[in-house]
Design a protein around this motif. Sequence first.
Motif, mmCIF file in Angstrom:
data_model
loop_
_atom_site.group_PDB
_atom_site.id
_atom_site.type_symbol
_atom_site.label_atom_id
_atom_site.label_comp_id
_atom_site.label_asym_id
_atom_site.label_seq_id
_atom_site.Cartn_x
_atom_site.Cartn_y
_atom_site.Cartn_z
ATOM 1 N N ASN A 252 0.804 -1.226 0.000
ATOM 2 C CA ASN A 252 0.000 0.000 0.000
ATOM 3 C C ASN A 252 0.836 1.274 0.000
ATOM 4 O O ASN A 252 1.931 1.344 0.537
ATOM 5 N N ILE A 253 0.253 2.257 -0.677
ATOM 6 C CA ILE A 253 0.830 3.598 -0.800
ATOM 7 C C ILE A 253 0.709 4.304 0.553
ATOM 8 O O ILE A 253 -0.340 4.236 1.185
ATOM 9 N N ASN A 254 1.760 4.964 0.997
ATOM 10 C CA ASN A 254 1.737 5.661 2.289
ATOM 11 C C ASN A 254 1.610 7.172 2.098
ATOM 12 O O ASN A 254 1.638 7.678 0.973
ATOM 13 N N HIS A 255 1.478 7.867 3.207
ATOM 14 C CA HIS A 255 1.291 9.325 3.153
ATOM 15 C C HIS A 255 2.355 10.041 2.327
ATOM 16 O O HIS A 255 2.059 10.949 1.563
ATOM 17 N N MET A 256 3.636 9.625 2.490
ATOM 18 C CA MET A 256 4.706 10.355 1.788
ATOM 19 C C MET A 256 4.595 10.196 0.267
ATOM 20 O O MET A 256 4.917 11.116 -0.478
ATOM 21 N N LEU A 257 4.132 9.043 -0.191
ATOM 22 C CA LEU A 257 3.973 8.853 -1.640
ATOM 23 C C LEU A 257 2.787 9.653 -2.173
ATOM 24 O O LEU A 257 2.802 10.125 -3.303
ATOM 25 N N ILE A 314 7.930 19.345 3.938
ATOM 26 C CA ILE A 314 8.325 19.261 5.353
ATOM 27 C C ILE A 314 9.390 18.174 5.502
ATOM 28 O O ILE A 314 9.528 17.327 4.629
ATOM 29 N N THR A 315 10.103 18.179 6.629
ATOM 30 C CA THR A 315 11.015 17.041 6.827
ATOM 31 C C THR A 315 10.183 15.867 7.339
ATOM 32 O O THR A 315 9.179 16.048 8.038
ATOM 33 N N GLY A 330 -8.102 9.376 14.625
ATOM 34 C CA GLY A 330 -9.120 9.969 13.773
ATOM 35 C C GLY A 330 -8.660 11.275 13.144
ATOM 36 O O GLY A 330 -9.442 11.981 12.511
ATOM 37 N N ILE A 331 -7.385 11.650 13.310
ATOM 38 C CA ILE A 331 -6.871 12.864 12.680
ATOM 39 C C ILE A 331 -6.188 12.460 11.384
ATOM 40 O O ILE A 331 -5.437 11.483 11.364
ATOM 41 N N ASP A 332 -6.463 13.180 10.287
ATOM 42 C CA ASP A 332 -5.826 12.850 9.019
ATOM 43 C C ASP A 332 -4.573 13.705 8.853
ATOM 44 O O ASP A 332 -4.670 14.910 8.605
ATOM 45 N N PRO A 333 -3.376 13.104 8.999
ATOM 46 C CA PRO A 333 -2.146 13.891 8.926
ATOM 47 C C PRO A 333 -2.005 14.631 7.596
ATOM 48 O O PRO A 333 -1.446 15.722 7.552
ATOM 49 N N LEU A 334 -2.532 14.045 6.527
ATOM 50 C CA LEU A 334 -2.394 14.677 5.208
ATOM 51 C C LEU A 334 -3.160 15.999 5.143
ATOM 52 O O LEU A 334 -2.720 16.953 4.503
ATOM 53 N N GLU A 335 -4.300 16.058 5.836
ATOM 54 C CA GLU A 335 -5.059 17.320 5.867
ATOM 55 C C GLU A 335 -4.242 18.436 6.512
ATOM 56 O O GLU A 335 -4.341 19.591 6.133
ATOM 57 N N ARG A 336 -3.412 18.045 7.482
ATOM 58 C CA ARG A 336 -2.627 19.042 8.228
ATOM 59 C C ARG A 336 -1.501 19.638 7.410
ATOM 60 O O ARG A 336 -0.961 20.681 7.762
ATOM 61 N N VAL A 337 -1.080 18.944 6.360
ATOM 62 C CA VAL A 337 0.010 19.500 5.549
ATOM 63 C C VAL A 337 -0.488 19.972 4.176
ATOM 64 O O VAL A 337 0.294 20.237 3.288
#
Length: 339
Positions: A252-257, A314-315, A330-337
């Motif tokens: 599966n594809i992760n957040h960084m990809l 971001i680093t 329940g927080i979407d890290p991708l929304e934060r960046v």
Amino acid sequence: MSGKLNSPLGLSSIQSAVPESYVLPPEKRPTAVPPCKTIPVIDLQGLDRDRTDLIQQIIKASQEYGFFQLTNHGVSEELMRDVVVVGQEFFELPVKEKERFYYRDPKQICKFKTSINYEQEEVHFWRENFTHPCHPLEDYIDHWPQNPVRYREVFGSYTVEVRKVGLLLLDLICEGLGLECGYFEGDLSGGMVMNTNYYPLCPDPSLVLGLPKHGDPYLLTLLNQGHVPGLQVLKDEQWLEVEPIPNTFVVNINHMLQIISNGKLKSADHRVVPSSVSARTTVVNFIRPTNDCLVGPAKSLLVKNCSPPLYKTITFGDFISTYGTKTHQGIDPLERVML
Ligand code: OGA
Ligand code: NI
């Protein structure tokens, strides 16, 4: 200390009912999953016949599902089986053995824990977890367990083989996205995490989750789920079961990809439902950037597609320390960046 290890270690098969502290509120419990719908299966043997077609299959699956199953990947049947067996043997060790690795300090190399954040969460999840870095191997292997006796040998060989498959997939993804050759080499794929999960037999899986809905915060995941079902993927707001296929990786594809591809590839949410028939052991590898590696939408993609970046740069270290543990809350890290 052993008090912390009470559950679900003490649950196993002798438990006749799910303890109160694991029972989810009704709206968070798993519901029935429709049969017959599943994620794409990609046969890596196709690479010799038609590389372009195989790359297209990978990109399509990564866009539509964020998940695919990978067959004929070159890791031997024996190693695929042994790593799950030895992983399970670790979790079946006496509590005292595992307690040595109990998670106390973020700087610890090997970390053993139950659930996700046992001390702080409201409801516990039906799993145990053992995790440690595994690349470069020689930096870490001397810190790994010596019991089970085959742990270092089997996990060491497995790690090296899985990494080859992961780096090959990243090369194909690089080509499929039209990025400059070698884009993922170096710091972007400089680390790898070994993550072994154990979901004990559960008397009533309709009340609990092994892992709640989450996305993986790294670059790419390769999962060996053995033969017991339990993983589900969210696609178009429906949960799909990821059927176990022998000798197959779930990728599966992760957040960084998702960030690097500027949203073209999807980091799909997934969760785990335990089984009332069998304990389930899964061996998961995450390829990850190094902490000081800068991650953002690839410049060449933005230029080529004349599109604005959707995410901040971001680093990886900042991303993981700020949001890495929040994905289970329940927080979407991708929304934060997002920009
Ligand atoms: C994970 C995960 C799935 C599984 O460890 O992040 O999603 O089936 N595991 O164990
Ligand atoms: Ni996951």
